[in-house]
Motif scaffolding. Structure first.
Motif, PDB file in Angstrom:
ATOM      1  N   SER A  36      59.870 -16.165  39.838  1.00 32.59           N
ATOM      2  CA  SER A  36      60.758 -15.309  40.628  1.00 32.59           C
ATOM      3  C   SER A  36      60.701 -13.862  40.164  1.00 32.59           C
ATOM      4  CB  SER A  36      62.197 -15.840  40.541  1.00 32.59           C
ATOM      5  OG  SER A  36      62.666 -15.816  39.205  1.00 32.59           O
ATOM      6  N   ALA A  37      60.519 -13.656  38.856  1.00 33.06           N
ATOM      7  CA  ALA A  37      60.403 -12.289  38.338  1.00 33.06           C
ATOM      8  C   ALA A  37      59.134 -11.608  38.842  1.00 33.06           C
ATOM      9  CB  ALA A  37      60.427 -12.311  36.808  1.00 33.06           C
ATOM     10  N   LEU A  38      58.033 -12.350  38.838  1.00 31.51           N
ATOM     11  CA  LEU A  38      56.753 -11.759  39.208  1.00 31.51           C
ATOM     12  C   LEU A  38      56.515 -11.732  40.707  1.00 31.51           C
ATOM     13  CD1 LEU A  38      54.526 -13.334  36.403  1.00 31.51           C
ATOM     14  CD2 LEU A  38      55.282 -10.960  36.584  1.00 31.51           C
ATOM     15  N   VAL A  39      57.371 -12.385  41.486  1.00 29.24           N
ATOM     16  CA  VAL A  39      57.253 -12.337  42.944  1.00 29.24           C
ATOM     17  C   VAL A  39      58.287 -11.384  43.520  1.00 29.24           C
ATOM     18  CG1 VAL A  39      57.395 -13.651  45.088  1.00 29.24           C
ATOM     19  CG2 VAL A  39      56.218 -14.623  43.134  1.00 29.24           C
ATOM     20  N   PHE A  40      59.552 -11.781  43.472  1.00 34.01           N
ATOM     21  CA  PHE A  40      60.578 -10.976  44.129  1.00 34.01           C
ATOM     22  C   PHE A  40      61.002  -9.779  43.290  1.00 34.01           C
ATOM     23  CE2 PHE A  40      60.945 -14.854  46.581  1.00 34.01           C
ATOM     24  CZ  PHE A  40      61.034 -14.346  47.855  1.00 34.01           C
ATOM     25  N   GLY A  41      60.868  -9.875  41.960  1.00 31.24           N
ATOM     26  CA  GLY A  41      61.105  -8.679  41.153  1.00 31.24           C
ATOM     27  C   GLY A  41      60.103  -7.587  41.480  1.00 31.24           C
ATOM     28  N   LEU A  42      58.863  -8.008  41.725  1.00 29.66           N
ATOM     29  CA  LEU A  42      57.834  -7.044  42.113  1.00 29.66           C
ATOM     30  C   LEU A  42      58.093  -6.508  43.517  1.00 29.66           C
ATOM     31  CD1 LEU A  42      54.098  -7.381  41.315  1.00 29.66           C
ATOM     32  CD2 LEU A  42      54.761  -6.732  43.610  1.00 29.66           C
ATOM     33  N   ILE A  43      58.469  -7.384  44.443  1.00 28.43           N
ATOM     34  CA  ILE A  43      58.732  -6.938  45.806  1.00 28.43           C
ATOM     35  C   ILE A  43      59.878  -5.937  45.839  1.00 28.43           C
ATOM     36  CG2 ILE A  43      59.575  -7.705  48.067  1.00 28.43           C
ATOM     37  CD1 ILE A  43      58.038 -10.294  47.651  1.00 28.43           C
ATOM     38  N   ARG A  44      60.926  -6.196  45.061  1.00 29.16           N
ATOM     39  CA  ARG A  44      62.070  -5.299  45.040  1.00 29.16           C
ATOM     40  C   ARG A  44      61.717  -3.924  44.481  1.00 29.16           C
ATOM     41  NH1 ARG A  44      67.544  -8.269  43.025  1.00 29.16           N
ATOM     42  NH2 ARG A  44      67.848  -9.679  44.809  1.00 29.16           N
ATOM     43  N   VAL A 160      64.630 -12.573  38.846  1.00 32.06           N
ATOM     44  CA  VAL A 160      64.561 -11.516  39.859  1.00 32.06           C
ATOM     45  C   VAL A 160      65.377 -10.316  39.417  1.00 32.06           C
ATOM     46  CG1 VAL A 160      65.011 -10.937  42.263  1.00 32.06           C
ATOM     47  CG2 VAL A 160      64.255 -13.232  41.667  1.00 32.06           C
ATOM     48  N   GLY A 161      66.622 -10.559  38.967  1.00 33.20           N
ATOM     49  CA  GLY A 161      67.470  -9.453  38.547  1.00 33.20           C
ATOM     50  C   GLY A 161      66.953  -8.767  37.300  1.00 33.20           C
ATOM     51  N   LEU A 162      66.483  -9.551  36.319  1.00 29.52           N
ATOM     52  CA  LEU A 162      65.974  -8.954  35.089  1.00 29.52           C
ATOM     53  C   LEU A 162      64.735  -8.108  35.350  1.00 29.52           C
ATOM     54  CD1 LEU A 162      66.333  -8.779  32.030  1.00 29.52           C
ATOM     55  CD2 LEU A 162      64.862 -10.785  31.805  1.00 29.52           C
ATOM     56  N   SER A 163      63.852  -8.622  36.184  1.00 32.59           N
ATOM     57  CA  SER A 163      62.648  -7.844  36.499  1.00 32.59           C
ATOM     58  C   SER A 163      62.986  -6.632  37.352  1.00 32.59           C
ATOM     59  CB  SER A 163      61.635  -8.732  37.224  1.00 32.59           C
ATOM     60  OG  SER A 163      62.174  -9.244  38.430  1.00 32.59           O
ATOM     61  N   SER A 164      64.011  -6.732  38.215  1.00 35.52           N
ATOM     62  CA  SER A 164      64.420  -5.560  38.990  1.00 35.52           C
ATOM     63  C   SER A 164      64.929  -4.460  38.067  1.00 35.52           C
ATOM     64  CB  SER A 164      65.507  -5.945  40.001  1.00 35.52           C
ATOM     65  OG  SER A 164      65.022  -6.887  40.926  1.00 35.52           O
ATOM     66  N   LEU A 184      48.869  -0.648  39.896  1.00 36.75           N
ATOM     67  CA  LEU A 184      48.607  -1.885  40.630  1.00 36.75           C
ATOM     68  C   LEU A 184      47.648  -2.795  39.861  1.00 36.75           C
ATOM     69  CD1 LEU A 184      48.276  -0.677  44.346  1.00 36.75           C
ATOM     70  CD2 LEU A 184      50.170  -1.926  43.290  1.00 36.75           C
ATOM     71  N   LEU A 185      46.696  -2.223  39.160  1.00 30.19           N
ATOM     72  CA  LEU A 185      45.755  -3.016  38.368  1.00 30.19           C
ATOM     73  C   LEU A 185      46.497  -3.764  37.251  1.00 30.19           C
ATOM     74  CD1 LEU A 185      42.734  -3.686  38.040  1.00 30.19           C
ATOM     75  CD2 LEU A 185      42.577  -1.770  36.439  1.00 30.19           C
ATOM     76  N   ILE A 186      47.437  -3.064  36.612  1.00 26.38           N
ATOM     77  CA  ILE A 186      48.231  -3.702  35.552  1.00 26.38           C
ATOM     78  C   ILE A 186      49.115  -4.803  36.134  1.00 26.38           C
ATOM     79  CG2 ILE A 186      50.060  -3.301  33.862  1.00 26.38           C
ATOM     80  CD1 ILE A 186      48.877  -0.503  33.444  1.00 26.38           C
ATOM     81  N   LEU A 187      49.702  -4.557  37.288  1.00 24.24           N
ATOM     82  CA  LEU A 187      50.550  -5.560  37.920  1.00 24.24           C
ATOM     83  C   LEU A 187      49.751  -6.800  38.332  1.00 24.24           C
ATOM     84  CD1 LEU A 187      52.933  -3.448  40.190  1.00 24.24           C
ATOM     85  CD2 LEU A 187      53.291  -4.307  37.891  1.00 24.24           C
ATOM     86  N   GLY A 188      48.499  -6.590  38.729  1.00 19.92           N
ATOM     87  CA  GLY A 188      47.646  -7.729  39.047  1.00 19.92           C
ATOM     88  C   GLY A 188      47.423  -8.617  37.837  1.00 19.92           C
ATOM     89  N   GLY A 189      47.218  -7.991  36.666  1.00 20.48           N
ATOM     90  CA  GLY A 189      47.066  -8.769  35.445  1.00 20.48           C
ATOM     91  C   GLY A 189      48.332  -9.533  35.083  1.00 20.48           C
ATOM     92  N   LEU A 190      49.503  -8.893  35.275  1.00 20.60           N
ATOM     93  CA  LEU A 190      50.766  -9.575  34.999  1.00 20.60           C
ATOM     94  C   LEU A 190      50.958 -10.780  35.924  1.00 20.60           C
ATOM     95  CD1 LEU A 190      53.268  -6.606  34.461  1.00 20.60           C
ATOM     96  CD2 LEU A 190      52.429  -8.215  32.731  1.00 20.60           C
ATOM     97  N   SER A 191      50.562 -10.617  37.173  1.00 18.27           N
ATOM     98  CA  SER A 191      50.764 -11.695  38.143  1.00 18.27           C
ATOM     99  C   SER A 191      49.932 -12.924  37.831  1.00 18.27           C
ATOM    100  CB  SER A 191      50.445 -11.198  39.563  1.00 18.27           C
ATOM    101  OG  SER A 191      51.339 -10.170  39.949  1.00 18.27           O
ATOM    102  N   LEU A 192      48.829 -12.760  37.142  1.00 15.11           N
ATOM    103  CA  LEU A 192      48.001 -13.914  36.791  1.00 15.11           C
ATOM    104  C   LEU A 192      48.708 -14.867  35.831  1.00 15.11           C
ATOM    105  CD1 LEU A 192      44.476 -12.251  36.428  1.00 15.11           C
ATOM    106  CD2 LEU A 192      45.314 -13.688  38.290  1.00 15.11           C
ATOM    107  N   ASN A 193      49.798 -14.409  35.208  1.00 15.09           N
ATOM    108  CA  ASN A 193      50.563 -15.295  34.335  1.00 15.09           C
ATOM    109  C   ASN A 193      51.211 -16.441  35.109  1.00 15.09           C
ATOM    110  OD1 ASN A 193      50.720 -14.132  31.414  1.00 15.09           O
ATOM    111  ND2 ASN A 193      50.975 -12.358  32.736  1.00 15.09           N
ATOM    112  N   MET A 194      51.306 -16.307  36.426  1.00 17.45           N
ATOM    113  CA  MET A 194      51.883 -17.395  37.219  1.00 17.45           C
ATOM    114  C   MET A 194      50.979 -18.624  37.241  1.00 17.45           C
ATOM    115  SD  MET A 194      53.877 -15.550  40.388  1.00 17.45           S
ATOM    116  CE  MET A 194      52.586 -14.393  40.840  1.00 17.45           C
ATOM    117  N   VAL A 195      49.709 -18.454  36.926  1.00 16.21           N
ATOM    118  CA  VAL A 195      48.818 -19.616  36.811  1.00 16.21           C
ATOM    119  C   VAL A 195      49.297 -20.521  35.673  1.00 16.21           C
ATOM    120  CG1 VAL A 195      46.455 -20.357  36.378  1.00 16.21           C
ATOM    121  CG2 VAL A 195      46.881 -18.308  37.749  1.00 16.21           C
TER     122      VAL A 195
END
Length: 511
Positions: A36-44, A160-164, A184-195
């Motif tokens: 939720s942090a890496l999805v909706f925290g990022l979207i927010r 979500v709130g903590l990442s916001s 955006l490149l750094i955020l892409g690397g962070l998002s890979l942690n969802m694997v």
């Protein structure tokens, strides 16, 4: 002997598994926290990139708003595919694939030269990854908890709130230091942690493909491809009045919910606040969001008030504070803007876990996973149109006042629609009606020998054929029952199912 042990394993896999309400479930909650942090925290927090995109591509606010809207819409539009894949193959591989796509889209977005490139990468690719990650993770937590479900959901959604709180100033720093491409490149690397988060999900039961194969021994084409699609996607819910009413309400919620997170930073900059002051508004909103999620989950699990009633309180409050937001920020009043934003964040955080927790009360746990996917699909209409409408109103009026007023109106309209749910004014939760309830009361296997598992009773009785009833000489007239193993090729094994023993009736009872 080997065949007998294999048969016992098949029967064991067909039995319902109760939610443990703890144990490894807390690890799954931790995975939902990260997801939720890496999805909706990022979207927010994408509002930080909003100003940079407008300046770099020299496009209108409406055109740039489509980046977030496409991503949110894809996250919801593709959710039925994600839930159907979970029904077929389990949540773990689906979440891991989604994490990979999420990171890939952001990495490719860092090389964008046009807005269309961002639509494709951040919108379609990353949005599809978010769909495969978020809903299966939510469903996994809901399967692990019963009595503490709302609290577990609230704790998982605190990400979500903590990442916001953390992402907004972090993104602002990354954009200023590395430009938006490097950020955006750094955020892409962070998002890979969802694997890795997907690898932590341990299923409670076999997926439906394996479950059907074990329970019906791969019956010879009795189930058509179309019927399997209907089952995996739970398409029967499209004729469920309560589900359709609730989906319409959530669509209105979705149309207004994300508007502040897309345009609140731009609104703060427009009325004269600095970059970091504007970013701090989102951060402060994220902190009260965390408190709201925990408080909401805790109060809901007390069972003093129905979950759907609590949901209407929070959604109505969110709509009210959105209406007050432009009014309290008139004349550059930073304190007023901050106070209303804090109140909005608390109520918005409180409503989020309850939106999902209400679903099992409407459709039942047996169809919860498919219902979540279809709900996300239907509400994607609101997510797709909400932010572009807000951007269009900004271009038309020159300010974001009308945008926030319309967003508040969407939330209030959704609250009114929720009040039209069947049995809404009842003080107790009605028993969810399921068209499969009667069919799922029995679990049988191919052959003359059938075993019935009752879903609503803790005691399971075994049904035997007349050939298995033997009368003992000591107590004549009293039958004694003996289990009999049917060897392959025997007459009983070759006996076809009668007409009233459909595959729906032979399916195992599922939680």
């Amino acid at each position: 002997m080997a065949k007998h042990e294999e048969k016992q394993q098949r029967q064991q896999s067909c039995r319902p598994v109760e939610a443990p309400d703890g144990g490894w479930g807390w690890v799954v909650v931790g995975a939902l926290f990260m997801v939720s942090a890496l999805v909706f925290g990022l979207i927010r927090s994408l509002g930080v990139f909003f100003v940079a995109f407008v300046q770099y591509f020299e496009e209108s606010a409406q055109a740039v708003s489509w980046i977030t809207s496409i991503g949110v819409a894809m996250q919801q539009l593709i959710s039925p595919i994600g839930t159907a894949a979970c029904n077929a193959y389990g949540a773990r591989p689906v979440v891991m694939l989604g994490g990979f796509l999420s990171g890939l889209g952001l990495i490719l977005a860092s090389q964008a030269t046009t807005l269309a490139h961002l639509y494709l990468t951040m919108g379609i690719i990353s949005g599809s990854g978010w769909a495969l990650v978020f809903t299966p993770a939510v469903a996994s937590v809901m399967q692990y908890f019963t009595t503490r479900r709302s609290l577990a959901m609230g704790l998982g959604f605190t990400g979500v709130g903590l990442s916001s709180f953390a992402f907004s100033p972090l993104f602002q720093y990354l954009v200023q230091t590395y430009t938006w491409r490097g950020a955006l490149l750094i955020l892409g690397g962070l998002s890979l942690n969802m694997v890795a988060c997907g690898a932590l999900i341990r299923p409670l039961k076999p997926p439906k493909v394996l479950e059907r194969a074990e329970s019906s021994c791969k019956s010879r084409g009795c189930t058509s491809f179309l019927s399997r699609v209907c089952e995996y996607f739970e398409l029967s819910l499209l004729s469920h009045r309560g589900f359709l009413t609730y989906s319409l309400a959530v669509t209105f919620f979705n149309a207004g919910y994300f508007i502040p997170y897309v345009h609140l930073v731009a609104h703060s900059r427009l009325i004269g606040f600095s970059e970091y002051k504007a970013a701090f508004v989102i951060s402060a909103t994220g902190m009260t969001d965390i408190v709201g999620r925990v408080v909401s989950g805790w109060t809901s699990d007390l069972r003093r008030v129905r979950t759907v009633h609590l949901l209407t309180v929070w959604t109505g409050s969110v709509g009210l504070f959105l209406l007050l937001l432009p009014l309290c920020s008139l004349g550059g009043n930073y304190a007023g803007l901050l106070v209303v934003s804090l109140a909005y964040g608390f109520c918005a955080g409180a409503m989020t876990p309850l939106v999902f927790a209400v679903v099992p009360e409407i459709v039942g746990m047996d169809r919860m996973l498919g219902a979540l996917g279809l709900l996300q699909l239907i509400e994607s209409v609101g997510g797709l149109l909400g932010a572009p409408l807000s951007g269009w109103l900004r271009d038309l009026t020159g300010s974001y006042t009308a945008s926030f007023v319309v967003a508040g109106g969407f939330l209030i309209m959704g609250t009114i629609i929720t009040a039209t749910l069947p049995h809404f004014f009842s003080c107790t939760n009605p028993q969810p009606l399921s068209p499969k309830k009667k069919a799922k009361n029995e679990c049988t296997e191919d052959g003359l020998l059938k075993q019935t598992l009752c879903a609503d009773s803790a005691d399971r009785e075994k049904l035997h054929s007349l050939e298995d009833i033997h009368y003992s000489g000591n107590d004549s007239g009293k039958p004694s029952y003996h289990n009999r193993t049917i060897e392959p090729g025997s007459e009983a094994e070759q006996t076809p199912l009668t007409g009233d023993r459909t595959e729906a009736g032979a399916a195992c009872v599922r939680v």
